[in-house]
Motif scaffolding. Structure first.
Motif, PDB file in Angstrom:
ATOM      1  N   VAL A 158      67.126  47.236  88.625  1.00 28.45           N
ATOM      2  CA  VAL A 158      66.829  45.810  88.499  1.00 28.45           C
ATOM      3  C   VAL A 158      65.363  45.596  88.830  1.00 28.45           C
ATOM      4  O   VAL A 158      64.852  46.139  89.812  1.00 28.45           O
ATOM      5  CB  VAL A 158      67.700  44.972  89.469  1.00 28.45           C
ATOM      6  CG1 VAL A 158      67.364  43.497  89.373  1.00 28.45           C
ATOM      7  CG2 VAL A 158      69.174  45.216  89.213  1.00 28.45           C
ATOM      8  N   LYS A 159      64.688  44.806  87.992  1.00 32.82           N
ATOM      9  CA  LYS A 159      63.269  44.516  88.209  1.00 32.82           C
ATOM     10  C   LYS A 159      62.996  43.074  87.799  1.00 32.82           C
ATOM     11  O   LYS A 159      63.526  42.599  86.801  1.00 32.82           O
ATOM     12  CB  LYS A 159      62.423  45.481  87.367  1.00 32.82           C
ATOM     13  CG  LYS A 159      60.943  45.241  87.424  1.00 32.82           C
ATOM     14  CD  LYS A 159      60.222  46.240  86.539  1.00 32.82           C
ATOM     15  CE  LYS A 159      59.069  45.595  85.845  1.00 32.82           C
ATOM     16  NZ  LYS A 159      58.372  46.468  84.926  1.00 32.82           N
ATOM     17  N   ARG A 160      62.161  42.403  88.576  1.00 26.78           N
ATOM     18  CA  ARG A 160      61.715  41.064  88.199  1.00 26.78           C
ATOM     19  C   ARG A 160      60.869  41.195  86.954  1.00 26.78           C
ATOM     20  O   ARG A 160      59.933  41.999  86.893  1.00 26.78           O
ATOM     21  CB  ARG A 160      60.884  40.421  89.298  1.00 26.78           C
ATOM     22  CG  ARG A 160      61.720  39.883  90.396  1.00 26.78           C
ATOM     23  CD  ARG A 160      61.865  38.369  90.248  1.00 26.78           C
ATOM     24  NE  ARG A 160      62.948  37.962  91.102  1.00 26.78           N
ATOM     25  CZ  ARG A 160      63.970  37.217  90.705  1.00 26.78           C
ATOM     26  NH1 ARG A 160      64.020  36.756  89.490  1.00 26.78           N
ATOM     27  NH2 ARG A 160      64.927  36.902  91.512  1.00 26.78           N
ATOM     28  N   ASP A 161      61.214  40.434  85.926  1.00 19.95           N
ATOM     29  CA  ASP A 161      60.491  40.480  84.660  1.00 19.95           C
ATOM     30  C   ASP A 161      60.259  39.041  84.237  1.00 19.95           C
ATOM     31  O   ASP A 161      61.173  38.381  83.743  1.00 19.95           O
ATOM     32  CB  ASP A 161      61.315  41.247  83.616  1.00 19.95           C
ATOM     33  CG  ASP A 161      60.564  41.452  82.322  1.00 19.95           C
ATOM     34  OD1 ASP A 161      59.335  41.592  82.368  1.00 19.95           O
ATOM     35  OD2 ASP A 161      61.219  41.468  81.264  1.00 19.95           O
ATOM     36  N   GLY A 194      60.257  35.347  85.058  1.00 21.36           N
ATOM     37  CA  GLY A 194      60.875  34.513  86.076  1.00 21.36           C
ATOM     38  C   GLY A 194      62.282  34.919  86.457  1.00 21.36           C
ATOM     39  O   GLY A 194      62.932  34.243  87.243  1.00 21.36           O
ATOM     40  N   ASP A 195      62.781  36.029  85.906  1.00 16.77           N
ATOM     41  CA  ASP A 195      64.157  36.427  86.203  1.00 16.77           C
ATOM     42  C   ASP A 195      64.250  37.916  86.490  1.00 16.77           C
ATOM     43  O   ASP A 195      63.306  38.663  86.285  1.00 16.77           O
ATOM     44  CB  ASP A 195      65.088  36.060  85.040  1.00 16.77           C
ATOM     45  CG  ASP A 195      64.789  36.846  83.776  1.00 16.77           C
ATOM     46  OD1 ASP A 195      63.602  37.113  83.498  1.00 16.77           O
ATOM     47  OD2 ASP A 195      65.735  37.212  83.078  1.00 16.77           O
ATOM     48  N   ASP A 214      67.042  39.569  76.754  1.00 16.40           N
ATOM     49  CA  ASP A 214      67.448  38.371  76.014  1.00 16.40           C
ATOM     50  C   ASP A 214      68.074  37.304  76.905  1.00 16.40           C
ATOM     51  O   ASP A 214      68.276  36.179  76.473  1.00 16.40           O
ATOM     52  CB  ASP A 214      68.398  38.748  74.878  1.00 16.40           C
ATOM     53  CG  ASP A 214      69.634  39.476  75.359  1.00 16.40           C
ATOM     54  OD1 ASP A 214      69.605  40.063  76.458  1.00 16.40           O
ATOM     55  OD2 ASP A 214      70.634  39.463  74.629  1.00 16.40           O
ATOM     56  N   CYS A 215      68.377  37.633  78.151  1.00 14.35           N
ATOM     57  CA  CYS A 215      68.937  36.669  79.102  1.00 14.35           C
ATOM     58  C   CYS A 215      67.812  36.154  79.986  1.00 14.35           C
ATOM     59  O   CYS A 215      67.099  36.939  80.610  1.00 14.35           O
ATOM     60  CB  CYS A 215      70.012  37.338  79.958  1.00 14.35           C
ATOM     61  SG  CYS A 215      70.627  36.289  81.296  1.00 14.35           S
ATOM     62  N   GLU A 216      67.647  34.846  80.045  1.00 15.49           N
ATOM     63  CA  GLU A 216      66.558  34.260  80.832  1.00 15.49           C
ATOM     64  C   GLU A 216      66.972  33.936  82.262  1.00 15.49           C
ATOM     65  O   GLU A 216      66.250  33.262  82.982  1.00 15.49           O
ATOM     66  CB  GLU A 216      66.018  33.021  80.123  1.00 15.49           C
ATOM     67  CG  GLU A 216      65.364  33.358  78.800  1.00 15.49           C
ATOM     68  CD  GLU A 216      64.800  32.144  78.086  1.00 15.49           C
ATOM     69  OE1 GLU A 216      64.812  31.035  78.667  1.00 15.49           O
ATOM     70  OE2 GLU A 216      64.349  32.303  76.943  1.00 15.49           O
ATOM     71  N   GLN A 217      68.153  34.411  82.664  1.00 18.55           N
ATOM     72  CA  GLN A 217      68.605  34.249  84.042  1.00 18.55           C
ATOM     73  C   GLN A 217      68.795  35.631  84.654  1.00 18.55           C
ATOM     74  O   GLN A 217      68.669  36.640  83.964  1.00 18.55           O
ATOM     75  CB  GLN A 217      69.888  33.422  84.073  1.00 18.55           C
ATOM     76  CG  GLN A 217      69.658  32.010  83.563  1.00 18.55           C
ATOM     77  CD  GLN A 217      70.913  31.166  83.614  1.00 18.55           C
ATOM     78  OE1 GLN A 217      71.852  31.467  84.314  1.00 18.55           O
ATOM     79  NE2 GLN A 217      70.925  30.104  82.837  1.00 18.55           N
ATOM     80  N   ASP A 218      69.125  35.682  85.939  1.00 20.45           N
ATOM     81  CA  ASP A 218      69.196  36.963  86.642  1.00 20.45           C
ATOM     82  C   ASP A 218      70.350  37.846  86.176  1.00 20.45           C
ATOM     83  O   ASP A 218      71.472  37.375  85.974  1.00 20.45           O
ATOM     84  CB  ASP A 218      69.325  36.736  88.151  1.00 20.45           C
ATOM     85  CG  ASP A 218      68.027  36.252  88.779  1.00 20.45           C
ATOM     86  OD1 ASP A 218      66.975  36.325  88.115  1.00 20.45           O
ATOM     87  OD2 ASP A 218      68.076  35.805  89.941  1.00 20.45           O
ATOM     88  N   ASP A 219      70.046  39.131  86.044  1.00 20.50           N
ATOM     89  CA  ASP A 219      71.027  40.184  85.794  1.00 20.50           C
ATOM     90  C   ASP A 219      70.862  41.193  86.924  1.00 20.50           C
ATOM     91  O   ASP A 219      69.750  41.671  87.172  1.00 20.50           O
ATOM     92  CB  ASP A 219      70.752  40.870  84.447  1.00 20.50           C
ATOM     93  CG  ASP A 219      70.827  39.888  83.285  1.00 20.50           C
ATOM     94  OD1 ASP A 219      71.882  39.256  83.118  1.00 20.50           O
ATOM     95  OD2 ASP A 219      69.821  39.763  82.557  1.00 20.50           O
TER      96      ASP A 219
END
Length: 170
Positions: free
Chosen positions: A6-9, A11-12, A31-36
């Motif tokens: 997991v890496k901050r990319d 804003g998410d 493609d997801c603009e929220q946290d994964d």
């Protein structure tokens, strides 16, 4: 051969695949603009389970290179694969400092094919892990209303859901 991180990319938080002999990580959830978060390879290494806040949130699975993502549960954190990859053990709270937790995190098992779920334990549960034979799930949790963390084991089929039925491992 590879690992997922997991890496901050922007804003998410996004998931990336890194080959051990590679130089450039491959974005899996751009493609997801929220946290994964919370990625976990399946036992055969061909599928990844993860927590996503996209699409209403929950537990998702996708191919090891990011293809065919689908939601299997509308809740959960810290997915852990059963040895046969038919189920995921999940908890209902994000892992954080034990001293800042103020509720009980439930332990559930979710089928990866249908999304059917069952509660596995009434104890506070974090960081579930299946036994190699798939019959037990171990986890840590807070004992009562203290900040004491203990290790527990319960049957994966949910037959030991009552607090008293769990096996203390300490």
């Amino acid at each position: 051969e590879s690992f997922v991180f997991v890496k901050r990319d922007g804003g998410d938080a996004d998931l990336f695949l890194q080959r051990i002999d590679g130089a450039k990580p491959i974005p899996l959830t751009a493609d997801c603009e929220q946290d994964d978060t919370d990625p976990e390879f399946s036992p055969d290494g061909r599928t990844i389970a993860y927590r996503s806040d996209c699409g209403g949130g929950g537990i998702f699975v996708m191919g090891a290179t990011g293809e065919s993502s689908r939601r299997v549960s509308d809740f959960g954190y810290a997915p852990a694969w059963s040895p046969d990859a038919s189920e995921l053990a999940v908890v209902t709270e994000r892992t954080g400092p034990p001293t800042s937790r103020n509720s009980i995190s439930e332990l559930w098992a979710v089928r990866t094919d249908t999304g059917a779920r069952r509660r596995v334990s009434e104890l506070d549960a974090m960081a579930p892990t299946w036994s190699p034979d798939g019959r037990q799930i171990a986890f840590w949790g807070l004992r009562g209303e203290t900040f004491q963390r203990d290790l527990w084991s319960v049957t994966a089929d949910g037959s030991q859901i009552a607090k008293e039925a769990a096996l203390s491992l300490v």
